[in-house]
Design a protein around this motif. Structure first.
Motif, PDB file in Angstrom:
ATOM      1  N   SER A   1      -6.886  10.822  18.451  1.00 35.27           N
ATOM      2  CA  SER A   1      -7.741  11.984  18.370  1.00 35.27           C
ATOM      3  C   SER A   1      -7.356  12.597  16.931  1.00 35.27           C
ATOM      4  N   ARG A   2      -6.011  12.817  16.989  1.00 36.31           N
ATOM      5  CA  ARG A   2      -5.482  13.874  15.710  1.00 36.31           C
ATOM      6  C   ARG A   2      -5.939  13.129  14.492  1.00 36.31           C
ATOM      7  N   ARG A   3      -5.597  11.878  14.305  1.00 32.78           N
ATOM      8  CA  ARG A   3      -5.650  11.116  12.750  1.00 32.78           C
ATOM      9  C   ARG A   3      -6.904  10.922  12.784  1.00 32.78           C
ATOM     10  N   ALA A   4      -7.822  10.518  13.562  1.00 36.09           N
ATOM     11  CA  ALA A   4      -9.158  10.101  13.416  1.00 36.09           C
ATOM     12  C   ALA A   4      -9.972  11.340  13.126  1.00 36.09           C
ATOM     13  N   LYS A   5      -9.525  12.637  13.544  1.00 41.07           N
ATOM     14  CA  LYS A   5     -10.321  13.838  13.008  1.00 41.07           C
ATOM     15  C   LYS A   5     -10.080  14.078  11.573  1.00 41.07           C
ATOM     16  N   ILE A   6      -8.661  13.850  11.071  1.00 45.66           N
ATOM     17  CA  ILE A   6      -8.529  13.979   9.870  1.00 45.66           C
ATOM     18  C   ILE A   6      -9.263  13.121   9.113  1.00 45.66           C
ATOM     19  N   ALA A   7      -9.286  11.712   9.243  1.00 45.47           N
ATOM     20  CA  ALA A   7      -9.646  10.873   8.592  1.00 45.47           C
ATOM     21  C   ALA A   7     -11.123  11.176   8.356  1.00 45.47           C
TER      22      ALA A   7
ATOM     23  N   GLY B   1     -14.147  16.214  14.493  1.00 42.98           N
ATOM     24  CA  GLY B   1     -13.640  15.944  15.551  1.00 42.98           C
ATOM     25  C   GLY B   1     -12.923  17.147  16.297  1.00 42.98           C
ATOM     26  N   SER B   2     -12.568  16.882  17.505  1.00 40.07           N
ATOM     27  CA  SER B   2     -11.895  18.036  18.470  1.00 40.07           C
ATOM     28  C   SER B   2     -10.625  17.740  18.807  1.00 40.07           C
ATOM     29  N   VAL B   3      -9.522  18.668  18.698  1.00 33.97           N
ATOM     30  CA  VAL B   3      -8.123  18.583  19.334  1.00 33.97           C
ATOM     31  C   VAL B   3      -7.883  19.929  19.808  1.00 33.97           C
ATOM     32  N   SER B   4      -7.410  19.516  21.083  1.00 34.05           N
ATOM     33  CA  SER B   4      -6.897  20.757  21.644  1.00 34.05           C
ATOM     34  C   SER B   4      -8.025  21.973  21.884  1.00 34.05           C
ATOM     35  N   GLY B   5      -9.353  21.522  22.046  1.00 35.59           N
ATOM     36  CA  GLY B   5     -10.661  22.169  21.969  1.00 35.59           C
ATOM     37  C   GLY B   5     -11.131  23.034  20.831  1.00 35.59           C
ATOM     38  N   LYS B   6     -10.350  22.631  19.843  1.00 34.86           N
ATOM     39  CA  LYS B   6     -11.142  22.964  18.441  1.00 34.86           C
ATOM     40  C   LYS B   6     -11.700  22.191  17.888  1.00 34.86           C
ATOM     41  N   ARG B   7     -13.001  22.502  17.677  1.00 39.04           N
ATOM     42  CA  ARG B   7     -13.824  21.315  16.986  1.00 39.04           C
ATOM     43  C   ARG B   7     -14.407  21.670  15.525  1.00 39.04           C
ATOM     44  N   ASP B   8     -14.249  20.894  14.789  1.00 42.53           N
ATOM     45  CA  ASP B   8     -14.568  20.900  13.372  1.00 42.53           C
ATOM     46  C   ASP B   8     -15.751  19.615  13.019  1.00 42.53           C
ATOM     47  N   GLY B   9     -16.654  20.133  12.188  1.00 45.89           N
ATOM     48  CA  GLY B   9     -17.578  19.215  11.785  1.00 45.89           C
ATOM     49  C   GLY B   9     -18.547  19.036  12.642  1.00 45.89           C
ATOM     50  N   ASP B  10     -19.755  18.149  12.176  1.00 55.56           N
ATOM     51  CA  ASP B  10     -20.667  17.876  13.323  1.00 55.56           C
ATOM     52  C   ASP B  10     -21.604  16.758  12.836  1.00 55.56           C
ATOM     53  N   CYS B  11     -22.064  15.884  13.200  1.00 55.72           N
ATOM     54  CA  CYS B  11     -22.728  14.841  12.772  1.00 55.72           C
ATOM     55  C   CYS B  11     -24.064  14.889  13.704  1.00 55.72           C
ATOM     56  N   LEU B  12     -24.096  15.053  14.943  1.00 54.42           N
ATOM     57  CA  LEU B  12     -25.267  15.329  15.781  1.00 54.42           C
ATOM     58  C   LEU B  12     -25.926  16.170  15.484  1.00 54.42           C
ATOM     59  N   GLY B  13     -25.726  17.302  15.067  1.00 59.50           N
ATOM     60  CA  GLY B  13     -26.688  18.397  14.659  1.00 59.50           C
ATOM     61  C   GLY B  13     -27.147  18.457  13.116  1.00 59.50           C
TER      62      GLY B  13
ATOM     63  N   ARG C   1     -10.829  17.515  27.198  1.00 58.11           N
ATOM     64  CA  ARG C   1     -11.731  18.390  26.913  1.00 58.11           C
ATOM     65  C   ARG C   1     -12.373  18.030  25.441  1.00 58.11           C
ATOM     66  N   ASP C   2     -11.717  16.982  24.869  1.00 59.15           N
ATOM     67  CA  ASP C   2     -12.002  16.618  23.565  1.00 59.15           C
ATOM     68  C   ASP C   2     -12.836  15.370  23.552  1.00 59.15           C
ATOM     69  N   PHE C   3     -12.393  14.279  24.227  1.00 58.03           N
ATOM     70  CA  PHE C   3     -12.637  12.909  23.863  1.00 58.03           C
ATOM     71  C   PHE C   3     -14.188  12.567  23.950  1.00 58.03           C
ATOM     72  N   ALA C   4     -14.964  13.038  24.643  1.00 59.07           N
ATOM     73  CA  ALA C   4     -16.441  12.702  24.929  1.00 59.07           C
ATOM     74  C   ALA C   4     -17.234  13.317  23.900  1.00 59.07           C
ATOM     75  N   TRP C   5     -16.855  14.386  23.018  1.00 61.26           N
ATOM     76  CA  TRP C   5     -17.454  15.055  22.239  1.00 61.26           C
ATOM     77  C   TRP C   5     -17.079  14.193  21.075  1.00 61.26           C
ATOM     78  N   ASN C   6     -15.805  14.121  20.852  1.00 60.23           N
ATOM     79  CA  ASN C   6     -15.536  13.224  19.848  1.00 60.23           C
ATOM     80  C   ASN C   6     -16.188  11.797  19.522  1.00 60.23           C
TER      81      ASN C   6
END
Length: 341
Positions: free
Chosen positions: A317-323, A327-339, A268-273
């Protein structure tokens, strides 16, 4: 692999199969990871961690952040043998398979001193004797312990209600909160040493600390000096015109891996990431520190061997979100580029 099953496996393959992703799992009712007045940090350890910018508030912030993907932010959240580790419990998902759980159990026993027997019987009347048996405190555990723990699993492969209840009571107790805090501070001290090796002569930023903590918790160690030198040599020699395409190739690797059959925890994360991260790349929003961290993440994620590589996409996923702070991990999304503009 230190992972919380209920947090990571819900709808794991849904997005990969074109199915609607499940709604994010509600946070469980539990004693949540965070600072408490009775918790003590050794002054010498605090001074060493302060040298890299980790004061008390930052230490507990990192602890809470670690607990989110591991236990959904809980101090306990026991899980069974879904990942081949026999049983995992605690905010850092210490487990029998890697031998990380036994020292935590021993430390709790020592801390209680003369009150251990009475406390164990009160909190774990059914399984306490097994959990603290010699066979279960050995590394690796003995066959009798393994058989006893597996017998506490139900037909669905999950721990039964009594084991869940008793482990939760132990790991949410005040004494075990101090043990877990001590164990996490010890981990941070190891991370401090690792950071000084992996990033010699570089500023130790909070982003690097967060990245290193997650790497240590989930995979245990960092790339060897020779691998770091080889990668950095290639990065230094790479023409600026190739930088975007080289990183795009890593995102493509993550895309293909996430869509493959035997990858879990990213459905549920990778496409959004991918949409977010490719957007950041296209808009030039990845700075040099982030760029290097992504390559280091790739270097380590492709060697994640738990369940024969079942979690490689999740580690990335986990480390790229931190970097990237997106990113989204376990359905928890943070940040936004597209918007963003």
């Amino acid at each position: 692999m230190l992972l919380a099953a209920s947090a990571l496996l819900t709808s794991a393959g849904a997005a990969a199969q074109g199915l609607p992703a499940a709604a994010p799992t509600p946070l469980p009712e539990c004693r949540r990871v965070g600072d408490a007045a009775f918790l003590r940090i050794d002054p010498e350890a605090a001074a060493l961690l302060g040298e890299i910018g980790l004061d008390r508030a930052a230490i507990f912030a990192r602890m809470a952040e670690t607990a989110i993907p591991e236990t959904m932010g809980c101090w306990a959240m026991p899980v069974g043998n879904f990942d081949g580790q026999l049983m995992s419990v605690g905010m850092s998902q210490w487990n029998y398979g890697t031998g990380s759980l036994q020292p935590v159990l021993k430390a709790w026993k020592r801390r209680l001193r003369g009150q251990f027997g009475r406390t164990r019987k009160a909190l774990a009347p059914v399984y306490g004797k097994l959990l603290f048996s010699r066979d279960c405190l050995k590394v690796p555990v003995k066959d009798k312990c393994r058989a006893g723990i597996l017998a506490a699993h139900g037909p669905d492969g999950k721990l039964n209600a009594a084991m869940l209840r008793e482990l939760t009571a132990i790991f949410e107790s005040d004494a075990m909160l101090q043990v877990q805090t001590d164990a996490y501070v010890a981990l941070l001290l190891e991370v401090r040493t690792d950071l000084l090796r992996v990033f010699p002569g570089q500023p130790i930023t909070m982003r690097k600390i967060r990245w290193a903590v997650d790497t240590k918790v989930q995979q245990g160690f960092f790339p060897a000096d020779g691998d770091l030198a080889r990668l950095r040599g290639k990065l230094a020699a790479m023409p600026a015109s190739e930088r975007a395409e080289r990183l795009r190739a890593i995102f493509d690797w993550y895309d293909g891996l996430s869509r493959s059959l035997d990858q879990d925890g990213v459905g549920r994360d990778f496409a959004w990431n991918l949409a977010q991260w490719r957007c950041m790349l296209d808009k030039g929003r990845i700075d040099p520190e982030q760029y290097e961290l992504l390559h280091l993440t790739f270097l380590r994620s492709r060697t994640a061997v738990g369940n024969s590589g079942r979690w490689q996409a999740l580690t990335f996923s986990r480390r790229a979100k931190i970097a990237l702070d997106v990113g989204s991990v376990s359905g928890k999304r943070d940040g936004d580029c597209l918007g963003s503009s």
